[in-house]
Design a protein around this motif. Structure first.
Motif, PDB file in Angstrom:
ATOM      1  N   GLN A  37       7.162  -4.235   4.303  1.00 21.84           N
ATOM      2  CA  GLN A  37       6.577  -5.091   5.158  1.00 21.84           C
ATOM      3  C   GLN A  37       5.658  -4.267   6.379  1.00 21.84           C
ATOM      4  OE1 GLN A  37       9.067  -8.206   6.954  1.00 21.84           O
ATOM      5  NE2 GLN A  37       7.291  -9.635   7.015  1.00 21.84           N
ATOM      6  N   ARG A  38       6.303  -3.704   6.852  1.00 18.96           N
ATOM      7  CA  ARG A  38       6.081  -2.644   7.870  1.00 18.96           C
ATOM      8  C   ARG A  38       4.619  -1.828   7.548  1.00 18.96           C
ATOM      9  NH1 ARG A  38       6.613   2.431   9.500  1.00 18.96           N
ATOM     10  NH2 ARG A  38       8.426   2.767   7.897  1.00 18.96           N
ATOM     11  N   LEU A  39       5.034  -1.251   6.381  1.00 21.58           N
ATOM     12  CA  LEU A  39       3.770  -0.446   5.917  1.00 21.58           C
ATOM     13  C   LEU A  39       2.701  -1.241   5.576  1.00 21.58           C
ATOM     14  CD1 LEU A  39       5.804   1.948   3.602  1.00 21.58           C
ATOM     15  CD2 LEU A  39       4.788   2.467   5.706  1.00 21.58           C
ATOM     16  N   GLN A  40       2.803  -2.387   4.867  1.00 18.01           N
ATOM     17  CA  GLN A  40       1.693  -3.198   4.565  1.00 18.01           C
ATOM     18  C   GLN A  40       0.847  -3.835   6.081  1.00 18.01           C
ATOM     19  OE1 GLN A  40       0.773  -4.261   1.726  1.00 18.01           O
ATOM     20  NE2 GLN A  40      -1.206  -5.306   2.584  1.00 18.01           N
ATOM     21  N   LYS A  41       1.687  -4.034   7.094  1.00 17.42           N
ATOM     22  CA  LYS A  41       1.101  -4.517   8.422  1.00 17.42           C
ATOM     23  C   LYS A  41       0.415  -3.098   8.871  1.00 17.42           C
ATOM     24  CE  LYS A  41       2.600  -6.419  12.764  1.00 17.42           C
ATOM     25  NZ  LYS A  41       3.792  -6.888  13.620  1.00 17.42           N
ATOM     26  N   GLU A  42       0.943  -2.127   8.860  1.00 17.77           N
ATOM     27  CA  GLU A  42       0.061  -0.774   9.286  1.00 17.77           C
ATOM     28  C   GLU A  42      -1.141  -0.766   8.416  1.00 17.77           C
ATOM     29  OE1 GLU A  42       2.629   2.463   9.270  1.00 17.77           O
ATOM     30  OE2 GLU A  42       3.868   1.902  10.831  1.00 17.77           O
ATOM     31  N   HIS A  43      -1.069  -0.930   7.262  1.00 17.52           N
ATOM     32  CA  HIS A  43      -2.083  -0.653   6.402  1.00 17.52           C
ATOM     33  C   HIS A  43      -3.352  -1.651   6.644  1.00 17.52           C
ATOM     34  CE1 HIS A  43      -4.711  -1.216   2.663  1.00 17.52           C
ATOM     35  NE2 HIS A  43      -4.737  -0.005   2.673  1.00 17.52           N
ATOM     36  N   ASP A  44      -2.781  -3.145   6.969  1.00 14.68           N
ATOM     37  CA  ASP A  44      -3.844  -3.981   7.306  1.00 14.68           C
ATOM     38  C   ASP A  44      -4.369  -4.002   8.735  1.00 14.68           C
ATOM     39  OD1 ASP A  44      -3.342  -5.399   4.902  1.00 14.68           O
ATOM     40  OD2 ASP A  44      -1.999  -6.816   5.800  1.00 14.68           O
ATOM     41  N   GLN A  45      -3.705  -3.311   9.564  1.00 15.33           N
ATOM     42  CA  GLN A  45      -4.218  -2.941  10.638  1.00 15.33           C
ATOM     43  C   GLN A  45      -5.160  -2.099  10.737  1.00 15.33           C
ATOM     44  OE1 GLN A  45      -0.832  -2.296  13.342  1.00 15.33           O
ATOM     45  NE2 GLN A  45      -0.629  -4.544  13.834  1.00 15.33           N
TER      46      GLN A  45
END
Length: 115
Positions: A37-45
């Protein structure tokens, strides 16, 4: 030799041990889910962020137009007027060649309303 009292103690603690092992397995799965979830959030940002560019370094094949101090664009096709004492007569034939269209001085002055 195994005594019945040892078996009874083992079976009483079996429930606690099972709960501890289930919690530890869930903790590993939860940690992996949190990391995803953290990696997905960083990718989206990163996808939605506007990046800064270094103004002193131009990209290869940069086609941006910068205005010079004499307010002429470098890609406009017009050459800058020489600042030295060059005669103005050389520039006039060039303008005449560029402006080869015919112009009527009376064009647009008379309007026909009878129409």
């Amino acid at each position: 030799m195994i005594r019945p009292l040892d078996l009874q103690t083992l079976y009483m603690n079996l429930e606690k041990i099972g709960k501890e092992q289930a919690v530890s397995k869930e903790a590993v799965a939860q940690a992996q889910a949190n990391q995803v979830q953290r990696l997905q959030k960083e990718h989206d940002q990163g996808q939605h962020a506007v990046g800064r560019t270094n103004p002193t370094v131009g990209a290869e094949g940069d086609t941006s137009v910068k205005v010079k101090a004499d307010s002429q664009n470098p890609g406009s096709g017009e050459q800058a007027k020489p600042r030295s004492g060059a005669p103005a007569s050389q520039e006039e034939p060039e303008k005449e060649k560029k402006d080869s269209t015919w112009k009527d001085p009376e064009l647009g002055k008379h309007v026909d309303l009878s129409g």
